[in-house]
Design a protein around this motif. Structure first.
Motif, PDB file in Angstrom:
ATOM      1  N   ASN A 236       0.795  -1.264  -0.106  1.00  0.00           N
ATOM      2  CA  ASN A 236      -0.021  -0.115  -0.026  1.00  0.00           C
ATOM      3  C   ASN A 236       0.915   1.193  -0.010  1.00  0.00           C
ATOM      4  O   ASN A 236       2.063   1.220   0.211  1.00  0.00           O
ATOM      5  CB  ASN A 236      -0.845   0.067   1.090  1.00  0.00           C
ATOM      6  CG  ASN A 236      -2.091   1.070   1.057  1.00  0.00           C
ATOM      7  OD1 ASN A 236      -2.156   1.474   0.014  1.00  0.00           O
ATOM      8  ND2 ASN A 236      -2.649   1.252   2.278  1.00  0.00           N
ATOM      9  N   GLY A 272      -0.295  -7.373  -5.197  1.00  0.00           N
ATOM     10  CA  GLY A 272      -0.271  -5.985  -6.003  1.00  0.00           C
ATOM     11  C   GLY A 272       0.020  -5.041  -5.227  1.00  0.00           C
ATOM     12  O   GLY A 272       0.002  -4.898  -3.843  1.00  0.00           O
ATOM     13  N   SER A 273      -0.020  -3.846  -6.054  1.00  0.00           N
ATOM     14  CA  SER A 273       0.428  -2.614  -5.156  1.00  0.00           C
ATOM     15  C   SER A 273      -0.628  -1.548  -5.166  1.00  0.00           C
ATOM     16  O   SER A 273      -1.334  -1.396  -6.517  1.00  0.00           O
ATOM     17  CB  SER A 273       1.831  -2.067  -5.408  1.00  0.00           C
ATOM     18  OG  SER A 273       1.808  -1.808  -6.978  1.00  0.00           O
ATOM     19  N   VAL A 274      -1.043  -0.769  -4.194  1.00  0.00           N
ATOM     20  CA  VAL A 274      -1.923   0.502  -4.296  1.00  0.00           C
ATOM     21  C   VAL A 274      -1.333   1.536  -4.116  1.00  0.00           C
ATOM     22  O   VAL A 274      -0.833   1.939  -3.007  1.00  0.00           O
ATOM     23  CB  VAL A 274      -3.184   0.086  -3.221  1.00  0.00           C
ATOM     24  CG1 VAL A 274      -4.262   1.161  -3.339  1.00  0.00           C
ATOM     25  CG2 VAL A 274      -3.623  -1.269  -3.230  1.00  0.00           C
ATOM     26  N   GLY A 302      -5.457  -0.861  -8.868  1.00  0.00           N
ATOM     27  CA  GLY A 302      -4.851  -1.686  -7.942  1.00  0.00           C
ATOM     28  C   GLY A 302      -5.736  -2.543  -6.798  1.00  0.00           C
ATOM     29  O   GLY A 302      -5.461  -3.691  -6.720  1.00  0.00           O
ATOM     30  N   LYS A 305      -7.342  -5.240  -8.923  1.00  0.00           N
ATOM     31  CA  LYS A 305      -6.604  -6.343  -9.170  1.00  0.00           C
ATOM     32  C   LYS A 305      -6.548  -7.179  -8.074  1.00  0.00           C
ATOM     33  O   LYS A 305      -6.428  -8.384  -7.853  1.00  0.00           O
ATOM     34  CB  LYS A 305      -5.180  -5.841  -9.559  1.00  0.00           C
ATOM     35  CG  LYS A 305      -4.516  -6.674 -10.567  1.00  0.00           C
ATOM     36  CD  LYS A 305      -3.354  -6.257 -11.160  1.00  0.00           C
ATOM     37  CE  LYS A 305      -2.071  -6.783 -10.570  1.00  0.00           C
ATOM     38  NZ  LYS A 305      -0.748  -6.092 -10.598  1.00  0.00           N
TER      39      LYS A 305
END
Lengths: 310, 285
Positions: A236, A272-274, A302, A305
């Motif tokens: 995050n 995943g990344s936000v 993000g 995903k």
């Protein structure tokens, strides 16, 4: 007796703390804990089968963990809950076990609501038709009241959240458990209360800088010690896109490669990344679903995903 | 025939407890910065990490991998060696954290309350700080075992004040209200509120965006009648400095701190705290 109930520092031939013989066997004479063992309730916790029965109709139970505070566990939990609840046939539940700093009520915009007791158990508060939550924040008289509790009292309330809440006749498709930072009472309480009911796994949230990554390493160690499957890591606040010039920059620089490097180091999935987006913080302050309010933004993509990957 | 805990506490003039209801608002960063700010003024400073499940101070102070040594007086805190320059007489910064007692940085400390309380008590009883002007205590988020134990053990200390750290958004502020309530209930004096992560200056266009909105900390301070100590903007270069890998790092944390653009901000905050301690000292006399 299983060895698990014999403490590390017990005298030789300790019968185990859950044994019928506890505190009364020959080996217990002279042990400083003999009195406690002799009077403590015997056998496995009688609440565990009750919790199992209560959560029978919950298809998946997922913990959201992070070693460090303020990395966005609650934000991520609520946005993930919104993402699941976007499908109207899905029933979603959120349990906030952060007893001292409950944020879920504010983020789901239900701070004015309170939990009610009914014949079938506690009624959770519904943020929308298919999104329910329970939190200590929904039991306080004033929002600003501090909950100054030591461990055992916190364990009690967490067990009640899992044992006494009536999630409805249809059960839940997913139950998300939002936790406080660290590896202490609350986490042990959740894990031990759900021993029979089972935990499907944990999602670990981190921010990119090493100080946070370091705490997540401890959390991975915790998951390994208590036997929880790690469903994956989420990074995050990775990068910030300036609303003025739309160029990206790192507020929290991934000095050691960030979550991706950590995921491959421990061979756990990277979900995943936000990226950091001020509008996401605004949505959380007002209890909105970011993916619905701002579809198509990098942070929404993000989040989408990550929830699909699950 | 004096209590060992009392003897230890008597040698520490002022204790600052850094609190926040919410995690990740920068308690550890603010603790380190306050300690460095005090150290830069030539004061004798110690810093203690009671976040037993997530100790961050060793990393921030570039003391990772060090361990505690036993001496005749008790445990010796790990010290930073650096000083600003040879001419000015700065004292080394002593640090105590559970991370110094762990074998590997990956080890988790899965402890329930009573065990944590015992550890905190040992930190006070067994650590030979020597005479200190300020001891900065970094706490975990929340209002639970660690905080209650601290307040309990610190009853014998000459001067204890808390510094409350928050970020500007509503969720953090609602947790901070709980922390203020905690201080009131436990009679812990509040030195003031620091608003951290207030605004971010884009390195490309120098446009300042309020990542977590702004002004919340100040309005909270006014609401409760508390001193507002200052507003600290987000600065990636400072984050990198504390993360141990600043690009233009000269190796010395204190030098990096003195060169940092945030130094004046923390100087202001430290100034207000020192001023506040002086007046409370005056009252006592």
């Amino acid at each position: 007796m299983p060895e698990a109930t014999v403490p590390d520092n017990a005298p030789e031939h300790c019968p185990g703390t859950e044994s019928e013989e506890a505190g009364k066997a020959d080996a217990c004479a002279g042990c400083p804990n003999a009195q406690i063992c002799a009077t403590a309730p015997k056998g496995p916790d009688p609440d565990l089968p009750v919790i199992q029965k209560r959560l029978e109709l919950v298809k998946r139970k997922v913990l959201v963990l992070s070693g460090k505070g303020g990395v966005g566990k609650s934000t991520f939990t609520t946005q993930l809950a919104h993402a699941f609840a976007a499908d109207p046939i899905k029933q979603v539940g959120v349990v906030d076990v952060d007893v001292c700093g409950p944020s879920i009520p504010r983020m789901l915009s239900v701070t004015e609501e309170r939990l009610h007791a009914s014949a079938s158990g506690w009624q959770p508060v519904y943020a929308s038709d298919n999104l329910a939550c329970v939190s200590v924040g929904l039991m306080l008289e004033e929002e600003g009241d501090a909950v100054i509790w030591r461990g055992p009292k916190k364990n009690g309330i967490i067990k009640q959240f899992l044992r006494d809440v009536d999630w409805g006749d249809e059960g839940l498709d997913i139950l998300l458990v939002d936790t406080p930072p660290g590896t202490s009472d609350e986490h042990l309480a959740v894990v031990s209360s759900l021993k029979l009911a089972g935990i499907d796994g944990a999602i670990l949230v981190t921010t990119p800088q090493e100080v946070s990554i370091q705490d997540v390493r401890r959390e991975l160690d915790f998951c390994r010690k208590v036997g929880i499957k790690v469903l994956g890591l989420v990074e995050n606040m990775s990068g910030f896109s300036c609303p003025n010039c739309h160029k990206a920059s790192d507020i929290f620089p991934p000095t050691t490669g960030g979550a991706k490097a950590l995921a491959s180091e421990y061979s756990v999935p990277f979900l995943g990344s936000v990226p950091l987006d001020p509008r996401l913080a605004h949505c959380c302050d007002r209890g909105q679903s970011f993916v619905e309010e701002w579809p198509g933004t990098p942070a929404a993509l993000g989040l989408g995903k990550v929830s699909q990957g699950k | 025939m004096s209590d060992p805990l009392e003897t230890r506490l008597k040698s520490i003039k002022h204790i600052l407890v850094v609190l926040s209801g919410k995690g990740g608002v920068g308690k550890s960063s603010v603790s380190v910065s306050l300690a460095l700010g005090l150290q830069a003024q030539g004061l004798r400073v110690g810093i203690m990490d009671v976040d037993l499940c997530g100790p961050s101070l060793p990393r921030m102070l570039r003391l990772e991998g060090q361990s505690i040594h036993q001496s005749a007086q008790g445990w010796s805190p790990v010290q930073t060696k650096e000083t600003v320059s040879a001419s000015s007489a700065t004292h080394p910064l002593g640090c105590m954290s559970i991370a110094f007692l762990l074998g590997s940085k990956k080890d988790s400390v899965v402890w329930r309350g009573p065990k944590k309380n015992a550890m905190i008590k040992q930190f006070f009883q067994d650590v030979a700080w020597g005479p200190l002007d300020y001891l900065v205590i970094d706490t975990p988020p929340g209002t639970s075992d660690e905080h209650l134990s601290l307040v309990e053990y610190l009853r014998l200390a000459p001067d204890v004040q808390s510094v409350i750290v928050t970020t500007p958004q509503a969720v953090a502020l609602s947790d901070v209200r709980k922390e203020v309530d905690f201080c009131r209930k436990t009679n812990l004096a509040i030195a003031g509120v620091v608003e951290n992560m207030s605004g971010y200056v884009c390195p490309h266009c120098t446009h300042c965006s309020n990542v977590f909105s702004t002004g919340g900390g100040e309005s909270l301070a006014t609401e409760y009648g508390l001193p507002f100590l200052g507003r600290v903007p987000l600065d990636p270069s400072y984050t990198a400095t504390l993360d141990g890998k600043g690009s233009e790092s000269t190796g010395s944390l204190l030098q990096d701190f003195v060169a940092s653009p945030l130094k004046p901000v923390f100087e202001g905050i430290v100034g207000k705290i020192v001023e506040g301690s002086k007046t409370s000292e005056g009252d006592a006399e």
